[in-house]
Design a protein around this motif. Sequence first.
Motif, short mmCIF file in Angstrom:
data_model
loop_
_atom_site.label_atom_id
_atom_site.label_comp_id
_atom_site.label_asym_id
_atom_site.label_seq_id
_atom_site.Cartn_x
_atom_site.Cartn_y
_atom_site.Cartn_z
N LYS A 1 -2.41 5.97 -1.18
CA LYS A 1 -1.20 6.59 -0.66
C LYS A 1 -0.02 5.62 -0.68
N GLY A 2 1.19 6.19 -0.75
CA GLY A 2 2.37 5.37 -0.61
C GLY A 2 2.47 4.81 0.81
N MET A 3 3.21 3.72 0.96
CA MET A 3 3.28 3.09 2.28
C MET A 3 4.64 2.45 2.50
N VAL A 4 5.14 2.60 3.73
CA VAL A 4 6.29 1.84 4.22
C VAL A 4 5.83 1.11 5.48
N SER B 1 2.60 -6.99 -1.53
CA SER B 1 4.01 -7.39 -1.64
C SER B 1 4.89 -6.27 -2.19
N TYR B 2 4.27 -5.25 -2.80
CA TYR B 2 5.04 -4.13 -3.34
C TYR B 2 5.48 -3.14 -2.27
N VAL B 3 5.01 -3.31 -1.03
CA VAL B 3 5.32 -2.38 0.06
C VAL B 3 6.63 -2.78 0.72
N PRO B 4 7.60 -1.87 0.81
CA PRO B 4 8.87 -2.20 1.49
C PRO B 4 8.66 -2.36 2.99
N ILE B 5 9.41 -3.27 3.59
CA ILE B 5 9.32 -3.56 5.02
C ILE B 5 10.67 -3.24 5.66
N TYR C 1 -1.68 -9.17 -13.90
CA TYR C 1 -0.53 -9.37 -14.77
C TYR C 1 -0.04 -8.04 -15.34
N LEU C 2 -0.95 -7.21 -15.84
CA LEU C 2 -0.57 -5.91 -16.39
C LEU C 2 -0.01 -5.00 -15.31
N GLU C 3 -0.61 -5.05 -14.13
CA GLU C 3 -0.10 -4.24 -13.01
C GLU C 3 1.34 -4.62 -12.69
N ASN C 4 1.62 -5.92 -12.64
CA ASN C 4 2.98 -6.37 -12.33
C ASN C 4 3.97 -5.95 -13.42
N LYS C 5 3.53 -5.95 -14.68
CA LYS C 5 4.41 -5.51 -15.76
C LYS C 5 4.74 -4.02 -15.63
N LEU C 6 3.75 -3.22 -15.29
CA LEU C 6 3.98 -1.79 -15.08
C LEU C 6 4.94 -1.55 -13.92
N ARG C 7 4.76 -2.31 -12.84
CA ARG C 7 5.66 -2.18 -11.69
C ARG C 7 7.09 -2.58 -12.07
N HIS C 8 7.20 -3.67 -12.79
CA HIS C 8 8.53 -4.16 -13.16
C HIS C 8 9.28 -3.13 -14.01
#
Length: 445
Positions: A288-291, A320-324, A411-418
């Motif tokens: 699930k998405g998270m804030v 670290s991808y979760v907004p705070i 590494y691949l996950e971070n590229k997809l996120r970027h």
Amino acid sequence: MTPAIVAIIGRTNVGKSTLLNRLAGKRLAVIADLPSTTRDRIFAPISCQGQALTIVDTGGWQAKPSTSLDEKVKQQAEAAIEQADVIIFLVDAHDGAIAADEEIADILRAANKPAVLTVNKIDSDKQATQIADFHRLGLGMPVAISAYHNRGIDKLMTTVLAFLPSSPTPATEPEGAKLAIVGRPNVGKSTLLNALLGDERAIVHEIPGTTRDTLDAALQWDDRKLLLIDTAGIKRRGRIAPGIEFYSLIRTLQAINRCDVALLLVDAAEFITAQDMHIAGYIIEAGKGMVLLVNKWDLVPQMHRQEFKQQVEQRLRFMSYVPILYISATSKQGINRILPQAWQIWQERQERLPKSAIDTVIKQAISSHAPPRRGFKQLRIVRAYQDKSRPSTFVVQVNDPQLVHFSYHRYLENKLRHSFGFHGIPLQLVFTKAARKSDKKIGVT
């Protein structure tokens, strides 16, 4: 609507846990590569013939507990009977109907709850005659199964579903984003709910049919439809009392499974506890998405706030991808940023990406950092695409999944996120072996 609860009740060693694992399709001892998320489960969310259910295992019933621990187990079973929508009363074909089974049958009749008498360990057709002895329990026609050998399970679940109403239609809920407010007890969840619903632009009503300790509230936010789900606080496992608290936990976890975005509320006065990370693990595992909402921010002195934020980021490196957001539900400080952030995550969670765009990103990633080798073999990525039913899942077809190192996975996950965002959303990369006939390859060989 919350999935129906089906509780498995019975004496010790009749096969309750085996049946739970059979229905869940796996052994329910879950280990995640996240801090403080390892836990044993005694419940399983499943889908059966198109209907969502939560199957709950209980400890072995003893009519006269000899220890305080046995007494707690008995209380847990009694609570299961009270809280369940349907009960699977499991007995052992090898033992026959004994006095303890008769005592449980008496309790079930008094509870006036739907119960399916289920005779376990019928491992062959020749043993089917052994169910005759159980007719005297007075709970209707027994269902013969073998949980270990997967015999009679379909008939059992058809009988269980016959006691439940048809699945509710999706029209009972708004079509927009579903946001669940979750966290430990006393971190301000209900205060936050009230603050969010107090917006002058909001049109609010409670959704009928919600159960016990989760509260649904439909919210018209500008021209957007939202559903806010308030939940009970999640305590540490060792502090969850048998009975109502246990079922409050189950319904809170059901709310996480049901929502699109979880608003994880923590208390700034207590920093980030192990239990906060444990709850985050539930959310991540559910995909699930998270804030992350740091509440009571007004209680943190101004001079310490920057150091506090740095320590939070350090503590939560694994997500670290979760907004705070730093807020105060009481004074409504920062409240206006929550719904826009959650809505953005919901929108990104719906996004469907063109295959060509994914191919381009993977090619660029391979060009910048070649896949790893192991001995004379090198990882070769043949194809990558987004899962049709789960947008946050990417399937990567490779020559040998065992060559995928954790660091290259990340590494691949971070590229997809970027490239594509997915802020606040846990991405899952599933590496599968490509068919040998596939001659389309991405990048180097």
